[in-house]
Enzyme design. Structure first.
Site, mmCIF file in Angstrom:
data_model
loop_
_atom_site.group_PDB
_atom_site.id
_atom_site.type_symbol
_atom_site.label_atom_id
_atom_site.label_comp_id
_atom_site.label_asym_id
_atom_site.label_seq_id
_atom_site.Cartn_x
_atom_site.Cartn_y
_atom_site.Cartn_z
ATOM 1 N N ASP A 5 -73.866 -8.454 60.513
ATOM 2 C CA ASP A 5 -72.261 -8.116 60.748
ATOM 3 C C ASP A 5 -72.098 -7.010 60.198
ATOM 4 O O ASP A 5 -72.780 -6.454 59.207
ATOM 5 C CB ASP A 5 -71.511 -9.462 60.056
ATOM 6 C CG ASP A 5 -69.935 -9.239 60.211
ATOM 7 O OD1 ASP A 5 -69.403 -8.392 59.998
ATOM 8 O OD2 ASP A 5 -69.488 -10.355 60.668
ATOM 9 N N ASN A 25 -65.815 -20.416 63.211
ATOM 10 C CA ASN A 25 -64.503 -20.186 63.203
ATOM 11 C C ASN A 25 -64.093 -20.502 64.710
ATOM 12 O O ASN A 25 -64.762 -20.168 65.586
ATOM 13 C CB ASN A 25 -63.814 -18.888 62.776
ATOM 14 C CG ASN A 25 -64.160 -18.637 61.416
ATOM 15 O OD1 ASN A 25 -64.141 -19.261 60.625
ATOM 16 N ND2 ASN A 25 -64.744 -17.299 61.237
ATOM 17 N N GLN A 51 -60.986 -16.987 63.881
ATOM 18 C CA GLN A 51 -61.820 -16.265 64.874
ATOM 19 C C GLN A 51 -61.521 -15.221 65.299
ATOM 20 O O GLN A 51 -60.120 -15.126 65.838
ATOM 21 C CB GLN A 51 -62.096 -17.470 66.010
ATOM 22 C CG GLN A 51 -62.913 -16.677 67.134
ATOM 23 C CD GLN A 51 -63.126 -17.868 68.298
ATOM 24 O OE1 GLN A 51 -62.569 -18.803 68.421
ATOM 25 N NE2 GLN A 51 -64.027 -17.537 69.203
ATOM 26 N N VAL A 92 -63.278 -12.728 67.417
ATOM 27 C CA VAL A 92 -63.815 -12.143 68.616
ATOM 28 C C VAL A 92 -63.785 -13.541 69.566
ATOM 29 O O VAL A 92 -64.307 -14.466 69.296
ATOM 30 C CB VAL A 92 -65.235 -11.812 68.268
ATOM 31 C CG1 VAL A 92 -65.922 -11.522 69.739
ATOM 32 C CG2 VAL A 92 -64.963 -10.387 67.506
ATOM 33 N N HIS A 143 -69.511 -17.867 68.108
ATOM 34 C CA HIS A 143 -70.310 -17.021 67.190
ATOM 35 C C HIS A 143 -70.463 -17.964 65.931
ATOM 36 O O HIS A 143 -69.622 -18.649 65.482
ATOM 37 C CB HIS A 143 -70.270 -15.546 66.957
ATOM 38 C CG HIS A 143 -68.878 -15.363 66.413
ATOM 39 N ND1 HIS A 143 -67.579 -15.465 67.190
ATOM 40 C CD2 HIS A 143 -68.445 -14.974 65.220
ATOM 41 C CE1 HIS A 143 -66.798 -14.975 66.415
ATOM 42 N NE2 HIS A 143 -67.096 -14.901 65.108
ATOM 43 N N HIS A 171 -71.804 -17.688 61.946
ATOM 44 C CA HIS A 171 -71.989 -16.987 60.926
ATOM 45 C C HIS A 171 -73.106 -17.673 60.007
ATOM 46 O O HIS A 171 -72.749 -18.691 59.586
ATOM 47 C CB HIS A 171 -70.706 -16.919 60.208
ATOM 48 C CG HIS A 171 -69.832 -16.014 60.642
ATOM 49 N ND1 HIS A 171 -69.314 -14.776 60.367
ATOM 50 C CD2 HIS A 171 -68.565 -16.386 61.500
ATOM 51 C CE1 HIS A 171 -68.106 -14.559 61.153
ATOM 52 N NE2 HIS A 171 -67.914 -15.486 61.977
#
EC number: 3.-.-.-
Length: 112
Positions: A29, A85, A92, A94, A98, A100
């Site tokens: 990230d 998220n 969230q 993006v 995904h 994390h």
């Protein structure tokens, strides 16, 4: 317009990639929230958990397995957290599913 993550998959945007296979990609990230903060994304464009179909179950399972594989490779033997998220109120940012991977220090609870 493709998301930033799709552009990373397509190598249009550089990223510090730590793992890749046919199904997913893992990269560091750019604004880490822990000493280790890696994002694991499916290569298939799936906007969020709310957009999963039955055919995506294998993809999500593979991404979760990659979280564990990358955590081991990063030496997170004392523990780590996986966060997903979903939606604006869920944090969230993006619109591409995904996961994390956070670790490298004691993580507080609750997170939000």
């Amino acid at each position: 317009m493709p998301s930033i993550f799709t552009r990373i998959i397509d190598r249009e945007v550089p990223a510090d990639i730590v793992f890749e296979d046919d199904t997913c990609l893992a990269f560091r990230d750019i604004a880490p929230k822990a000493p280790t903060h890696i994002l694991i994304i499916p290569k298939k464009e799936i906007e969020s958990l709310d957009d999963l179909s039955e055919e995506d179950e294998d993809i999500v399972g593979r991404c979760v397995a990659v979280v564990a594989k990358v955590a081991a490779a990063e030496g997170l033997s004392n523990g780590y957290r996986m966060v997903v998220n979903c939606g604006e109120e869920g944090g969230q940012e993006v619109p591409h599913l995904h996961f994390h991977l956070l670790g490298g220090r004691k993580l507080d609870w609750p997170p939000g």
